[in-house]
Motif scaffolding. Structure first.
Motif, PDB file in Angstrom:
ATOM      1  N   LEU A  57      66.164  98.935 -32.314  1.00 47.77           N
ATOM      2  CA  LEU A  57      65.747  97.605 -31.790  1.00 47.77           C
ATOM      3  C   LEU A  57      64.949  96.844 -32.890  1.00 47.77           C
ATOM      4  N   PRO A  93      65.909  92.676 -33.588  1.00 47.19           N
ATOM      5  CA  PRO A  93      64.968  92.287 -32.805  1.00 47.19           C
ATOM      6  C   PRO A  93      65.509  91.074 -31.737  1.00 47.19           C
ATOM      7  N   MET A 138      65.847  92.329 -28.192  1.00 47.47           N
ATOM      8  CA  MET A 138      64.498  92.441 -27.162  1.00 47.47           C
ATOM      9  C   MET A 138      64.680  91.348 -26.210  1.00 47.47           C
ATOM     10  N   ILE A 139      65.025  90.122 -26.559  1.00 44.43           N
ATOM     11  CA  ILE A 139      65.196  89.114 -25.433  1.00 44.43           C
ATOM     12  C   ILE A 139      66.072  89.274 -24.375  1.00 44.43           C
ATOM     13  N   ALA A 165      63.886  91.093 -21.930  1.00 48.20           N
ATOM     14  CA  ALA A 165      63.190  90.221 -21.152  1.00 48.20           C
ATOM     15  C   ALA A 165      63.915  89.574 -19.854  1.00 48.20           C
ATOM     16  N   ALA A 166      65.098  89.245 -20.251  1.00 52.75           N
ATOM     17  CA  ALA A 166      65.907  88.600 -19.401  1.00 52.75           C
ATOM     18  C   ALA A 166      66.240  89.328 -18.051  1.00 52.75           C
ATOM     19  N   MET A 196      64.157  89.016 -14.955  1.00 57.40           N
ATOM     20  CA  MET A 196      64.123  88.243 -14.021  1.00 57.40           C
ATOM     21  C   MET A 196      64.521  88.872 -12.575  1.00 57.40           C
ATOM     22  N   PHE A 201      72.225  85.999 -19.654  1.00 58.20           N
ATOM     23  CA  PHE A 201      71.395  85.414 -20.696  1.00 58.20           C
ATOM     24  C   PHE A 201      71.895  85.491 -21.954  1.00 58.20           C
ATOM     25  N   SER A 244      63.576  97.781 -25.025  1.00 58.20           N
ATOM     26  CA  SER A 244      62.884  96.613 -24.687  1.00 58.20           C
ATOM     27  C   SER A 244      62.771  96.383 -23.232  1.00 58.20           C
ATOM     28  N   ILE A 258      59.507  98.303 -22.071  1.00 59.88           N
ATOM     29  CA  ILE A 258      58.322  97.327 -22.397  1.00 59.88           C
ATOM     30  C   ILE A 258      58.280  96.387 -21.476  1.00 59.88           C
ATOM     31  N   GLY A 259      59.459  95.627 -21.044  1.00 53.78           N
ATOM     32  CA  GLY A 259      59.496  94.455 -20.258  1.00 53.78           C
ATOM     33  C   GLY A 259      58.902  94.725 -18.871  1.00 53.78           C
TER      34      GLY A 259
END
Lengths: 145, 375
Positions: free
Chosen positions: B102, B106, B109-110, B113-114, B117, B303, B357, B360-361
């Motif tokens: 990771l 980086p 990581m997004i 997040a995606a 959803m 995403f 990630s 964490i998300g």
């Protein structure tokens, strides 16, 4: 109550939208910070090297002006000016007397803050000013004559 | 004779109803799936056996049941009700996680997040189906595909639904090899699945050491309610990376996490009783759990494709599917899907980056939902 009315009534749209934005922005910021970590750690590692020490200061005072460094071929003259280097190094061996190890000469040169001790000793050997007498010991050729 | 009759009327055989029998079958099925099919055995075996234990009928007032004061199971259940076990499990998870992949890339990581959803979409779906807001939030977190996080949030918001939600979460985690591949194939083209990721750069020890400190400050300042989970997670990781607490990290990643997993699984299973599990609500929870997983997978994939519109160096969109928190099952499925198209395409380490990630998300989402519901 069910359906879209239930979502609106319970403020569901706002919770979903705000929550999604918070997660996205939080992880995006974390990703950005992580991407800078390598630069930050590189800076931290560089910092101790950039501080000038006392020895470096003395050496800087004694160093003669140098020409631009070029990669030498075998046929060209040495990069650094070794004129008078024998005169700088020979007194260091007066205390030792007789054949000496190159490591002793090197240590003595470093104590006196002579510039480029390694290259200088190498030059002295290659030009025959320092000659080997076997078992790793060396003498000055001028003393041998 | 009266004594014998009294004894017989207090036995489980006499007190059993059809609900107990159904739950025994469910518990046995979980044990079978864990042992014979090797579907998440570390979770399904304790949960399955816990269901068997928790659905033994008994005469109330003996201090035997999990919901009765002074019973052993009740004391052990304390760790679930208070969120203690999930926090300690996260400590062990952090001590086992390697964030190198990771840190090397980086941007991945997004994708984590995606994939979250799915949580918010499920929140809306649960509200639309008539669940109360706290119940809807507890059901929505199933979309994070993280068992301890689901249990943690449900214990805080809707403790009466711990059983069905935990079982739904772990069941779907075990069914990732069934749920994710069709979605991955549907939403990606063959050319996209063939995209190779560049080898990750070397990550220095200093970066791996600084990361948990920076991450805990950034994440927990953003969502303080995620502190019990993320605080422990990053503490475990720091113990692993600092190099001076290897003994503690080894203990956290072995004995401690195993102990809590056993007690968590057993007590969650035991708390899952027929009168709560065999209801319309539980069916709704299972249905919504499937939606949550599917939407989470799809949102990560889509995403990644969206990111590729703006990036010169394309990301393999399959990695978006591993943005869910199901470590390492989801990463393994992504890797296998990539290998099916190209045997020399190794996506595992990149998928693990998205997986980490996702952990964490999902914990941040739990903190956000908790603060929405309680604040």
């Amino acid at each position: 109550m069910t359906g879209l009315e239930a979502i609106t009534n319970q403020n569901g749209w706002a919770m979903a939208l705000v929550g999604a934005c918070i997660v996205f922005s939080g992880l995006s910021i974390l990703a950005f910070v992580i991407s800078r970590l390598q630069t930050i750690t590189a800076l931290l590692e560089k910092k101790p090297d950039s501080k000038p020490g006392k020895k470096a200061g003395k050496a800087a005072a004694k160093v003669e002006p140098k020409s631009e460094i070029k990669i030498p071929s075998k046929k060209t003259a040495p990069i650094l000016n070794f004129t008078g280097v024998e005169g700088d190094y020979k007194p260091l061996t007066m205390d030792i007397g007789g054949p000496f190890q190159l490591s002793h000469l090197y240590t003595a040169a470093e104590k006196e803050n002579l510039p480029h001790p390694h290259l200088s000793i190498k030059h002295l050997r290659e030009t025959g000013i320092l000659t080997s007498v076997g078992d790793g010991a060396f003498i000055w050729a001028s003393d041998n004559k | 004779m009266d004594l014998l009759i009294q004894f017989l009327t207090n036995t489980g055989y006499y007190l059993a109803t059809y609900k107990h029998l159904i739950m025994l079958c469910i518990g046995s099925t979980f044990i079978y799936l864990g042992v014979a099919k090797k579907y998440e055995p570390l979770l399904l075996v304790p949960i399955g056996f816990g269901i068997l234990v928790g659905n033994v009928p008994f005469f109330k007032g003996f201090g035997l049941g999990i919901y009765e004061e002074n019973s052993v199971l009740h004391y052990l259940y304390f760790g679930v009700k208070t969120g203690l076990y999930p926090s300690i499990i996260f400590l062990g998870l952090g001590a086992m996680t390697d964030f190198s992949s990771l840190l090397a890339r980086p941007k991945l990581m997004i994708l984590g997040a995606a994939a979250q959803m799915g949580i918010f979409f499920t929140l809306l779906s649960a509200l639309a189906l008539g669940f109360l807001p706290k119940e809807a939030a507890s059901i929505a977190i199933i979309g994070g595909a993280d068992g301890p996080t689901s249990i943690f949030l449900t214990a805080k918001l809707a403790p009466h639904l711990i059983g069905p939600i935990a079982i739904a979460a772990y069941s779907y985690m075990a069914l990732i090899p069934v749920i994710q591949p069709p979605i991955m194939k549907l939403l990606t083209t063959r050319e996209e699945r063939l995209i190779r990721m560049p080898a990750p750069r070397h990550v220095s020890k200093k970066e791996r050491l600084i990361f948990p400190i920076v991450a805990v400050i950034l994440c927990c300042y953003l969502a303080p309610a995620s502190l019990p989970l993320l605080g422990m997670f990053f503490f475990g990781n720091l113990m692993k990376e600092c190099g001076v607490t290897d003994r503690l990290a080894k203990t956290a990643s072995s004995a401690i996490i195993d102990t809590c997993t056993i007690l968590l699984g057993l007590t969650v299973g035991a708390s899952t009783q027929g009168d709560v599990f065999l209801t319309g609500k539980a069916v709704g929870i299972f249905f919504l759990g499937a939606i949550a997983f599917s939407i989470a997978t799809a949102s990560g994939l889509l995403f990644a494709k969206f990111m590729n519109l703006f990036m010169k160096e394309k990301i393999n969109p399959l990695l978006g599917a591993s943005g869910v928190s199901a470590v390492p099952g989801s990463a393994r499925e992504v890797h296998l899907m990539g290998q099916k198209e190209d045997k020399n395409n190794f996506l595992l380490m990149h998928a693990m980056a998205c997986n980490s990630s996702g952990v964490i998300g999902s914990a941040i989402c739990a903190g956000i939902l908790w603060s929405f519901m309680v604040g």
